[in-house]
Design an enzyme around this catalytic site. Structure first.
Site, mmCIF file in Angstrom:
data_model
loop_
_atom_site.group_PDB
_atom_site.id
_atom_site.type_symbol
_atom_site.label_atom_id
_atom_site.label_comp_id
_atom_site.label_asym_id
_atom_site.label_seq_id
_atom_site.Cartn_x
_atom_site.Cartn_y
_atom_site.Cartn_z
ATOM 1 N N HIS A 1 -0.728 -2.548 -4.299
ATOM 2 C CA HIS A 1 -1.725 -1.488 -4.106
ATOM 3 C C HIS A 1 -2.654 -1.781 -2.928
ATOM 4 C CE1 HIS A 1 -4.456 -3.786 -6.921
ATOM 5 N NE2 HIS A 1 -5.393 -3.235 -6.177
ATOM 6 N N ASP B 1 2.798 -6.047 -9.026
ATOM 7 C CA ASP B 1 1.885 -5.512 -8.010
ATOM 8 C C ASP B 1 1.755 -6.483 -6.824
ATOM 9 O OD1 ASP B 1 -0.061 -4.177 -6.623
ATOM 10 O OD2 ASP B 1 -1.278 -3.716 -8.388
ATOM 11 N N SER C 1 -8.464 -7.908 -5.589
ATOM 12 C CA SER C 1 -7.046 -7.550 -5.652
ATOM 13 C C SER C 1 -6.243 -8.338 -4.626
ATOM 14 C CB SER C 1 -6.870 -6.062 -5.381
ATOM 15 O OG SER C 1 -7.248 -5.343 -6.514
HETATM 16 N N1 ARG Z 1 -6.731 -1.141 -11.028
HETATM 17 C C1 ARG Z 1 -6.265 -1.861 -9.872
HETATM 18 C C2 ARG Z 1 -7.429 -2.401 -9.092
HETATM 19 O O1 ARG Z 1 -8.423 -1.775 -8.934
HETATM 20 C C3 ARG Z 1 -5.456 -1.005 -8.969
HETATM 21 C C4 ARG Z 1 -4.164 -0.631 -9.503
HETATM 22 C C5 ARG Z 1 -3.478 0.377 -8.644
HETATM 23 N N2 ARG Z 1 -2.554 1.109 -9.455
HETATM 24 C C6 ARG Z 1 -2.715 2.380 -9.861
HETATM 25 N N3 ARG Z 1 -1.906 2.845 -10.769
HETATM 26 N N4 ARG Z 1 -3.634 3.171 -9.370
HETATM 27 O O2 ARG Z 1 -7.352 -3.467 -8.529
#
Ligand code: ARG
Length: 720
Positions: A84, A219, A655
């Site tokens: 992501h 991811d 992330s």
């Molecule tokens: N929740 C994750 C973060 O903020 C991002 C994941 C991205 N995936 C998604 N399905 N939007 O680091």
């Protein structure tokens, strides 16, 4: 009450060795927490964690384009980060014919790597510049101080700029403006895409599983940083060579067990652990529900088009993911804040603070001042959300609003012709970029509904003068949804922004009135100007006062409990931090136990053929069913471990961060937080907070077995 006070002070001060809370400043690890890290299992020296003289772990950690974290994993500048985080670059490199987002991408040699336009920052060193900053703003009032600070910090960062060597600086305000630290960075600007798994790995489970454990998402994505032949940062060039880093992380495929040590380096974006009860109330009552309602609406219309057409999906995917991510976050945040009764807890702490502050002029009225400040702003806060998330949530309206400065120039007879030409050229270029990314079908619906929601939900006194009257006169009753739809349809068919001939005519003979008569401009720019003209100054006053009170409150908390200060960490603010904790299972609610890992078995359990979020390509299903996990198998689980959870304290911006074992080896990449503790920006929950990480063995399995890119595996230093 008393008991609670003790609990808060303890959690703030981290006296308890078992506490996992804390985003620690890397240069203070040795002083503040090293002994505890060792007690928890760490096997490295202080110098190996952070050093400005010798290579240390910090040299393998990068800020990935300013919004994520990445780590260097080979002697040739190979980078691991999240899928992501690379999402925008992956979609940009994709087309309907070469759909890397859907099918994945693997460079089998360096020539196949794709320029991304992204940059990475390496941290050189951290210096305390508090004395220098304070000397420069001495004796100033609060507003003078705020006005002068940018100039003061610029003077400091100007001193470290070294274009040739790519050095630059950034001053971070710590502890709500009570301390200032200068971070010196080296910026590399040639970063190339090396590999990305298909979305069925990288975003498996989509928004349904986002922010949740158990999780079966791989991811990750892979990039490489290049430099000029002499190792200096350079713009993209085929002459550039892979960067030789000061340090890179070895990759462990040994596996781990529940309870093992884990630490995370990275760039957490923001927390507000000393937020007041007033801030939480405003968030829960107004800010979060408004944002969620408006994003709900936008996402619904975008999704309708994305499922219909792969070209639209590629166009909207990046924006959709960004909007959806924090739509679910803010919804969950309020739910958890209510569950934990965080507002009431803060209220109790603030009462203790005010009791302590009696007779201390600097602090005794802080809480009542906070109350007054929030009371003054609250009536307008919903409208501000509706501008940002509703009106400007329409891409056409948002584009139109960017032309306000052009309108200004057109209204001033004194604007030099050359200036005007420059502004028109810029507007033409911006229009082109806007059109490339635009999906008009969803946008027309978004604009109609945003205008309707603003009309229904926002105090009539805060409506732009005559806008809705004129809509009523031209399109009919404002009680009817159809009126808004017809209005929006007319805007889209009439606007010059969507019509080349009309736009060219405007550029040939530009007049402010042509902008003002444009329906899209009247909406986007009209609503925004209503806000900036009448309310932005109230908002700025509110924010400035809050910052002033916050600085004093923070100072007061430190004075109230001087023994704890040595063990305090500042709120996250996008500067590099380190968190340490353990890999750990948990019990999310009564009778439910969550294991510390998810395995490949679960990918197949979740598989739903044809589903938007849980579909899998045949090759992936076959490989998983064959259980050909090779050296990546976890012996204890007799399966391929996909992901795991730790107690680490992280947040958005982390992330892509490396999860590092006791010996400095890479175990996985942090990519999410868990739903049960989504209140983590405001309060860390020591029982329920978990960081969700992709296991590096799954990353390698995908690259190796799914992608066949053994060339990438060969570059790594595997610890078996
Ligand atoms: N929740 C994750 C973060 O903020 C991002 C994941 C991205 N995936 C998604 N399905 N939007 O680091």
């Amino acid at each position: 009450m008393k008991k609670f006070f003790a609990a808060v002070v303890l959690s703030l001060s981290l006296f308890k060795a078992s506490a996992d809370e804390g985003m620690w400043l890397p240069m203070l690890l040795g002083e503040q927490v090293y002994a505890d890290m060792v007690k928890r299992g760490l096997k490295l020296t202080k110098e190996q964690l952070y050093s400005i003289n010798k290579a240390s772990i910090k040299d393998a950690i990068i800020s990935f384009n300013g919004f994520c974290t990445g780590e260097i994993v080979s002697s040739q500048g190979l980078i691991f980060t999240n899928h992501h985080c690379g999402y925008g670059a992956i979609t940009a490199a994709s087309s309907v014919e070469h759909n890397y987002l859907r099918d994945g991408f693997y460079a089998y040699n360096k020539e196949q790597e794709i320029a991304s336009g992204l940059y990475v920052l390496f941290l050189d060193k951290i210096t305390d510049v508090t004395a220098e900053v304070e000397a420069a703003v001495k004796g100033l009032s609060w507003s003078e101080r705020l006005a002068k600070l940018p100039e003061v910090t610029k003077a400091i960062t100007d001193k470290v700029i070294d274009k040739e060597n790519g050095l630059e600086g950034r001053v971070y305000s710590m502890f709500k403006g009570n301390q200032f630290l200068l971070y010196t960075f080296k910026r590399y600007r040639d970063v190339r895409l090396v590999a990305a798994p298909p979305e069925s790995v990288g975003k498996y489970g989509g928004d349904t599983d986002n922010w949740e454990w158990p999780r079966h998402t791989g991811d990750f994505s892979v990039f490489r940083v290049y430099a000029a032949k002499d190792g200096k940062p350079a713009e993209y060039s085929t002459e550039n060579v892979p960067l030789t880093p000061k340090h890179f992380l070895p990759v462990s495929i040994k596996g781990f067990k529940d309870g093992d040590y884990a630490m995370i380096y990275g760039y957490p974006g923001s927390t507000n652990r000393y937020e007041t009860n007033y801030g939480i109330k405003l968030k829960n009552d107004i800010e979060n529900p408004s944002l969620v309602a408006l994003r709900d609406m936008r996402l619904k219309y975008m999704h309708e088009q994305m499922v219909k057409d792969p070209a639209v999906k590629l166009k909207l995917a990046d924006n959709y993911a960004t909007v959806a991510n924090y739509w679910k976050f803010f919804d969950g945040e309020t739910k958890q804040l209510l569950k934990f009764k965080t507002q009431q807890q803060k209220e109790a702490f603030e009462k203790q603070f005010t009791d302590w502050a009696k007779g201390k002029p600097e602090y005794q009225y802080l809480m009542s001042d906070y109350a007054k400040n929030y009371a003054a702003w609250t009536p307008y806060s919903k409208m501000r959300q509706y501008i940002n998330e509703g009106v400007l949530g329409s891409p056409l309206a948002a584009f139109a609003a960017t032309l306000i400065p052009l309108e200004d120039k057109l209204m001033k007879a004194s604007t030099p012709t050359a200036d005007l030409k420059k502004a028109l050229d810029a507007a033409t270029a911006a229009r082109k970029a806007y059109l490339q990314a635009a999906d008009l079908v969803s946008d027309e619906k978004i604009m109609a509904t945003a205008a309707m929601m603003y009309y229904n939900d926002i105090d009539k006194n805060q409506h732009p003068v005559s806008f809705y009257e004129s809509m009523k006169a031209n399109f009919g009753s404002l009680k009817e949804e159809g009126t808004f739809k017809n209005w929006s349809k007319a805007v889209f068919s009439g606007t010059m922004f969507l019509d080349d001939a009309k736009w060219n005519a405007f550029v040939a003979k530009p007049e402010a009135v042509k902008l003002q008569e444009d329906g899209a401009f009247a909406f986007g720019a009209g609503f925004l100007k209503n806000y900036t003209g009448k309310y932005a100054s109230l908002y700025n006053t509110f924010m400035s006062k809050n910052a002033e009170l916050g600085k004093a409150y923070m100072k007061g908390i430190m004075e109230m409990n001087p023994a704890a200060v040595k063990k305090m960490y500042p709120d996250a603010n996008s500067s590099m931090r380190v968190s340490y904790g353990n890999i750990k299972s948990y019990r999310p609610r009564d009778a439910v136990f969550y294991d510390y890992v998810c395995t490949a078995k679960g990918i197949l359990e979740k598989y739903k053929p044809g589903d938007y979020e849980f579909d899998l390509p045949a090759k992936q299903v076959a490989l998983l069913q064959k259980r050909d996990f090779g050296q990546y198998i976890d012996k204890a689980k007799n399966d391929l471990v996909v992901s795991f959870i730790t107690t680490n304290d992280i947040t958005g911006g982390n992330s892509g961060s490396p999860v590092i074992d006791a010996n400095g080896n890479l175990l996985g990449l942090a990519f999410d937080g868990n739903y049960e503790a989504l209140s983590h920006k405001i309060a860390f929950d020591k029982d329920l907070n978990r960081t969700i990480c992709v296991d590096v063995r799954y990353v390698l399995w995908c690259i190796d077995k799914l992608g066949g890119a053994s060339n990438i595996i060969k570059e790594l230093k595997l610890v078996k």
